[in-house]
Design a protein around this motif. Structure first.
Motif, mmCIF file in Angstrom:
data_model
loop_
_atom_site.group_PDB
_atom_site.id
_atom_site.type_symbol
_atom_site.label_atom_id
_atom_site.label_comp_id
_atom_site.label_asym_id
_atom_site.label_seq_id
_atom_site.Cartn_x
_atom_site.Cartn_y
_atom_site.Cartn_z
ATOM 1 N N THR A 259 0.818 -1.216 0.000
ATOM 2 C CA THR A 259 0.000 0.000 0.000
ATOM 3 C C THR A 259 0.850 1.263 0.000
ATOM 4 O O THR A 259 0.330 2.346 -0.248
ATOM 5 N N GLN A 277 -0.484 1.164 -5.546
ATOM 6 C CA GLN A 277 -1.525 2.046 -5.021
ATOM 7 C C GLN A 277 -1.096 3.499 -5.144
ATOM 8 O O GLN A 277 0.092 3.821 -5.035
ATOM 9 N N ILE A 296 -8.578 -0.377 -1.966
ATOM 10 C CA ILE A 296 -8.735 0.388 -0.722
ATOM 11 C C ILE A 296 -9.654 1.564 -0.988
ATOM 12 O O ILE A 296 -9.469 2.306 -1.957
ATOM 13 N N THR A 301 -5.939 2.302 -7.736
ATOM 14 C CA THR A 301 -5.054 1.195 -8.068
ATOM 15 C C THR A 301 -4.563 1.354 -9.493
ATOM 16 O O THR A 301 -5.354 1.577 -10.415
ATOM 17 N N ALA A 463 -6.247 -2.758 6.145
ATOM 18 C CA ALA A 463 -4.980 -2.251 6.659
ATOM 19 C C ALA A 463 -4.643 -2.901 8.000
ATOM 20 O O ALA A 463 -3.501 -3.296 8.253
#
Length: 510
Positions: A259, A277, A296, A301, A463
């Protein structure tokens, strides 16, 4: 969250389905795998029988639970990742056709017509519609199978159909909707939220919207509960949470906890996906995306990919025969043969376009190429040249990202390709970047298990699940002594496509 709780991550890949049982610390307790067959009835076509997916799911889950020795009532959830393999379904949930899997390219002409609409939503997929994606296949089915199209009550993909078999409810993964179906979760650039209605209308697919499941579920969202009937088949207790994962490559991104900016997820398998990301939308015609909320919520993305990497290696081993054709050790034997050849494969050059080219060259008519053969070349040279070609394709994607000011300082890799230490070393050497692994090599199954844990309320979000369940492993450093030979090989790789591109367009597409 209960410390003894367990979750199942189901990775429905291109050639097989793999079930992994994990605790909430991310430790694997057992794996089991079942394969299924892909049929190639015509050049460029690729189909699978949906019933084989369910048989593989049941068999893999049962074996996984048995091998783990864990108490089955400790399992609190399950989630499935899968590629975008599409299905027409009747009112009773029965498939009306074989599944057109992601690598099926029969809709190449339909993809071109979709691209030629220049619909504003295409800005979010690099201005064109790949033939691998669902809409070209749907348009082909409507035009070539009109009776079945009219009879279809639902249009779904593999993930949705298997989730329906588990829960009895129809849902759509937000991940693949955003990444492959042009679905928009927020309005921008004059494009409304929801399905790409203007694009569908432009090519005569307006009625497709009524066949798509209305309920959209994000990664880690609960899609339903395990029915009594499905629980009996799987050997689990009914009522556990069935959650939504995503496309297999995106599940791998979650399973490596990629991430942070500067880190690239490299998911290897039959094909390879490169994912990153971004907190802002980044546009480039050589890119897939940016996809909003695909992984997310509130982020974008970025995706690139190679259509055939592990698939090309497998094809070559099948063609070579002998000890390389079958058996558990054939990839070990392949690595040994390739390792005996020096970097550069003694001038042998390969284009890894067995299923066309994804990115940054978007050419479904590109074809696999081997040139430079002499009587001095052997099996090891062929294998090494294929490994190097896939690494050159990866480097070309890294060059594209660098040109977009998307930095890559480290690569995190997972998937079947990571079983080959030679392949990993070649990837690191060609990219001149370190490649890191996580403690769980099967990050795709772990990513789906993390989605299952979030959907079962063991963690508040992905996360938090990543912090608890993903742990760093080994790092492969690049060998600087190979840089010169690989720089030269990379230029030959690029120039080979440039020279052959006009010829590829003359090959009749099917």
């Amino acid at each position: 969250m209960v410390n003894g709780d367990l979750v199942l991550g189901i990775d429905a890949g291109t050639g097989s389905l793999r079930a992994g049982l994990f605790n909430l610390q991310g430790q694997p307790l057992g794996f089991a795998e079942r394969s299924y067959v892909t049929h190639y009835p015509n050049p460029g076509w690729a189909e699978q029988h949906p019933a084989s997916w369910w048989d593989a799911l049941v068999g893999a889950v049962q074996e996984c639970l048995t091998l783990s020795g864990a108490e089955r009532n400790r399992v609190i959830g399950l989630a499935i990742d899968a590629p975008c393999n599409i299905l027409l379904i009747d009112q009773d949930g029965t498939p009306l056709t074989e599944s057109l899997i992601w690598m099926d390219l029969r809709g190449t002409e339909q993809a071109r017509r979709l691209t030629d609409t220049h619909d504003p939503v295409l800005r979010y997929c690099g201005e064109d519609v790949p033939a691998e994606w669902p809409l070209p296949k749907l348009l082909w089915l409507k035009e070539h199978e009109p009776a079945r199209w009219e009879r279809a009550a639902h249009i779904v993909e593999q993930m949705s159909w298997l989730t329906y078999r588990l829960t009895g409810t129809w849902t759509t993964p937000l991940n693949s909707a955003a990444a492959k179906w042009h679905y928009r979760s927020s309005a921008a650039d004059g494009i409304p939220t929801g399905w790409p209605v203007s694009l569908l209308n432009a090519v005569g697919l307006k009625d497709a919207v009524d066949k798509l499941p209305e309920t959209i579920v994000p990664m880690g969202g609960k899609a339903g509960e395990l029915t009594t009937h499905a629980a009996q088949e799987l050997g689990l207790r009914p009522g556990i949470a069935i959650s939504m994962s995503g496309i297999d490559a995106h599940a791998g991104m979650v399973g490596m906890n990629v991430t942070a900016p500067g880190t690239l997820a490299l998911i290897t398998g039959t094909s390879t996906c490169q994912l990153a990301q971004s907190r802002k939308a980044v546009f480039d015609p050589g890119l897939w995306g940016p996809f909003e909320d695909a992984v997310i919520q509130g982020e974008w993305t970025l995706e690139a990919g190679q259509s055939s990497t592990g698939g090309t290696v497998r094809w070559l081993l099948d063609m070579l025969g002998g000890t390389l054709q079958q058996g558990e050790d054939r990839y070990v034997a392949a690595d040994a043969a390739a390792a005996a050849v020096a970097p550069g494969a003694d001038g042998l050059t390969v284009l890894d376009y067995w299923q066309g080219s994804r990115t940054p060259i978007k050419d479904p008519q590109a074809r696999g190429t081997i040139w430079g053969l002499t009587s001095a070349h052997g099996v090891g040279h062929l294998l090494r040249a294929v490994y190097e070609a896939t690494a050159y394709g990866n480097r070309r994607i890294l060059d594209m990202l660098q040109g977009m000011n998307v930095p890559t300082n480290q690569i995190l890799a997972c998937g079947g390709g990571t079983r080959s230490k030679l392949w990993l070393q070649i990837l690191a050497d060609v990219a001149q970047l370190p490649i890191a692994l996580t403690e769980v090599p099967d990050a795709v199954a772990l990513g789906s298990a993390m989605c299952a844990a979030v959907g079962a309320s063991a963690f508040p979000d992905l996360a938090s699940a990543g912090t608890a369940m993903v742990h760093t492993g080994a790092v492969i450093e690049p060998d600087p002594t190979t840089q010169t030979v690989y720089d030269e090989g990379y230029e030959l790789y690029r120039e080979t496509y440039t020279q052959l591109a006009p010829l590829f367009q003359r090959v009749k597409a099917h």
